[in-house]
Design an enzyme around this catalytic site. Structure first.
Site, PDB file in Angstrom:
ATOM      1  N   ILE A   1       0.839  -1.193   0.000  1.00 40.58           N
ATOM      2  CA  ILE A   1       0.000   0.000   0.000  1.00 40.58           C
ATOM      3  C   ILE A   1       0.876   1.245   0.000  1.00 40.58           C
ATOM      4  CG2 ILE A   1      -1.867   1.201   1.204  1.00 40.58           C
ATOM      5  CD1 ILE A   1      -2.273  -1.515   2.761  1.00 40.58           C
ATOM      6  N   CYS A   2       0.577   2.176  -0.895  1.00 38.46           N
ATOM      7  CA  CYS A   2       1.278   3.457  -0.916  1.00 38.46           C
ATOM      8  C   CYS A   2       0.515   4.422  -0.024  1.00 38.46           C
ATOM      9  CB  CYS A   2       1.363   3.988  -2.342  1.00 38.46           C
ATOM     10  SG  CYS A   2       2.426   5.434  -2.498  1.00 38.46           S
ATOM     11  N   LEU A   3       0.973   4.545   1.215  1.00 40.69           N
ATOM     12  CA  LEU A   3       0.285   5.354   2.218  1.00 40.69           C
ATOM     13  C   LEU A   3       1.329   5.960   3.134  1.00 40.69           C
ATOM     14  CD1 LEU A   3      -2.662   5.976   3.304  1.00 40.69           C
ATOM     15  CD2 LEU A   3      -2.270   4.093   4.899  1.00 40.69           C
TER      16      LEU A   3
END
Length: 221
Positions: free
Chosen positions: A85-87
């Site tokens: 996840i790109c967070l």
């Protein structure tokens, strides 16, 4: 604050007052290994789906962020085929926005918001990002197809799982002491596999976040 004490409190709160559509529980009474479930929000193409996630807590949590990935396949520009996840709340400063005041509940809520409002300007999967921006009907159709195929048909009583985990935790918490030693270089590398500045936006917001996600080429191979 020791990890076991912190997680006992967090899981207790998640059991009593879980965020809407979110649940979390321990796996095999291991304080550093959790699973979570996010239900797709109404009004989004993920509605009707139940998405499973794995959470690993590093030795120095909450001073280091949890490692979270999707187990359930999901069609999303900010989540790749391996569930990463790109967070920014999952990354350490200065490249990320993690801080000890955050917790598992806020992380899962941010992921739920990211599901509802993708950020195509900071993608992990370029092809899905382009589709989201320039062919929205096709994107929505694929999301619904993946949700129907991979995210329906299994839902558990997560609240019961949380309560059962808490019972096991109380019996083992004396043996779950944590050290405050510095993390190894390998752990730091795992916490920062790439530069991501994406975070879940607030519902109803049309603002886009800055694109600073530099993804290794093999992430999309």
């Amino acid at each position: 604050m020791q990890r076991s004490t912190r997680m006992k409190r967090e899981l207790d709160i998640l059991s009593r007052e879980p965020p809407p559509g979110i649940s979390c529980w321990m796996v095999d009474d291991q304080i550093d290994k959790l699973q979570a479930e996010i239900v797709g929000s109404d009004g989004t193409p993920y509605a009707g789906g139940s998405f499973r996630l794995e959470i690993h807590l590093p030795e120095r949590y909450p001073f280091y962020p949890p490692k979270v990935k999707f187990v359930t396949k999901i069609y999303h520009p900010n989540i790749d085929g391996n569930g990463r996840i790109c967070l920014d709340t999952l990354q350490m400063p200065p490249k990320g926005a993690w801080k000890p005041a955050l917790n598992i509940s806020t992380v899962l809520t941010s992921i739920q918001l990211l599901m509802a409002e993708p950020n195509p300007d900071d993608p992990l999967v370029a092809e899905i990002s382009e589709e989201f921006k320039f062919n929205r009907p096709q994107f929505l159709q694929k999301v619904k197809e993946w949700t129907q195929k991979y995210a329906t048909g299994y839902k558990i009583s997560a609240a019961a799982s949380v309560k059962g985990s808490l019972v096991g935790q109380r019996g083992n918490e004396e043996s779950s002491s944590d050290s405050e030693e510095d993390s190894s270089d390998e752990e730091n590398a795992e916490n920062n596999p790439r530069v991501c500045r994406t975070q879940g936006t607030k519902r109803g917001s049309s603002a886009r976040l800055p694109s600073e996600c530099k993804v290794l080429k093999q992430a999309n191979a």
